[in-house]
Design a protein around this motif. Structure first.
Motif, short mmCIF file in Angstrom:
data_model
loop_
_atom_site.label_atom_id
_atom_site.label_comp_id
_atom_site.label_asym_id
_atom_site.label_seq_id
_atom_site.Cartn_x
_atom_site.Cartn_y
_atom_site.Cartn_z
N VAL A 255 0.86 -1.26 0.14
CA VAL A 255 -0.20 -0.06 0.20
C VAL A 255 0.75 1.43 0.14
CG1 VAL A 255 -0.20 -0.01 2.56
CG2 VAL A 255 -1.97 1.09 0.90
N SER A 256 2.04 1.29 0.63
CA SER A 256 2.88 2.44 0.73
C SER A 256 3.28 2.84 -0.81
CB SER A 256 4.20 1.94 1.46
OG SER A 256 4.96 1.18 1.15
N GLU A 257 3.30 2.00 -1.67
CA GLU A 257 3.87 2.26 -2.97
C GLU A 257 2.72 3.05 -3.95
OE1 GLU A 257 6.08 -0.75 -5.33
OE2 GLU A 257 5.46 -2.15 -3.62
N TRP A 258 1.51 3.16 -3.21
CA TRP A 258 0.45 3.97 -4.11
C TRP A 258 -0.17 4.94 -3.24
CZ3 TRP A 258 -4.55 3.23 -2.36
CH2 TRP A 258 -4.63 2.06 -1.60
N CYS A 259 -0.09 4.69 -1.90
CA CYS A 259 -0.82 5.80 -1.01
C CYS A 259 0.31 6.80 -0.72
CB CYS A 259 -1.22 4.96 0.21
SG CYS A 259 -2.00 5.96 1.71
N ASN B 284 -8.44 0.84 -5.16
CA ASN B 284 -6.98 1.16 -4.41
C ASN B 284 -6.53 2.50 -4.96
OD1 ASN B 284 -6.31 -1.17 -2.84
ND2 ASN B 284 -6.47 -2.33 -4.65
N ILE B 285 -7.01 3.38 -4.20
CA ILE B 285 -6.75 4.95 -4.87
C ILE B 285 -6.69 5.85 -3.81
CG2 ILE B 285 -9.13 5.60 -5.40
CD1 ILE B 285 -7.87 7.20 -7.82
N CYS B 286 -5.40 6.68 -3.67
CA CYS B 286 -5.41 7.51 -2.55
C CYS B 286 -6.04 8.87 -2.84
CB CYS B 286 -4.07 7.86 -2.46
SG CYS B 286 -3.39 8.79 -1.09
N CYS B 287 -6.61 9.55 -1.69
CA CYS B 287 -7.17 10.82 -1.79
C CYS B 287 -6.34 11.89 -2.60
CB CYS B 287 -7.69 11.49 -0.40
SG CYS B 287 -6.15 11.66 0.69
#
Length: 167
Positions: A36-40, A54-57
């Motif tokens: 998750v740390s690769e895209w968040c 799986n998308i960050c704000c």
């Protein structure tokens, strides 16, 4: 004087097919395999069950616009002072329920937390995107979904994720 008539060509503004589309899909399917740390970028997301969720704000322009309206720089949308009163406050959600009922009829969800999760997601979308129209859906950032679920949990942990609109 001769009249000219316009010729309407169907589908002239539709995107053309991409023969290499499989390659793009392959790249998009990587987030389920990544940490998750690769895209968040906000530090508050978690891996969701489907790729599209799986998308960050901080990756969504409509959400970052809301983040920029606050004087201090916020690391994540869940830290926005407007999130609670607009999307998580049960009195606001009760009001949203009445508006929904007037526009579409009563909600079919009997369980109160499921109803609040649904209304909370609708409120978030309305707050960030405005009115989208019928059958137009957007993905809510993972961090916001997790915050909504923590506020209105399902006892058995059964949640409905992003659903594509019916065709």
């Amino acid at each position: 004087m001769a009249r000219r008539t316009a010729v309407v060509q169907a589908f002239q503004f539709d995107p053309e097919s991409d023969p290499d589309g499989e390659e793009v899909e392959e790249v998009e399917n990587q987030r389920l395999q990544q940490d998750v740390s690769e895209w968040c970028h906000c530090g508050k997301c978690a891996t969701m069950p489907t790729e599209v969720e799986n998308i960050c704000c901080l990756e969504i322009p409509q959400v970052t616009t809301r983040l920029r309206e606050v004087e201090e720089q916020l690391p994540c949308m869940v830290d926005h002072p407007g999130l609670e009163p607009v999307c998580l406050n049960v009195y606001s959600l009760q009001n949203a329920s009445q508006i929904y009922r007037a526009d579409y009829g009563p909600l079919q969800f009997r369980e109160i937390h499921r109803r609040y999760r649904y209304l909370s997601c609708r409120s978030f979308v309305s707050w960030c995107w405005g009115f989208l129209g019928r059958r137009i859906r957007v993905v809510i950032p993972a961090c916001v979904v997790l915050r909504i679920r923590s506020e209105f949990p399902d006892e058995e942990g059964h949640y409905v994720g992003f659903k594509r609109p019916p065709v």
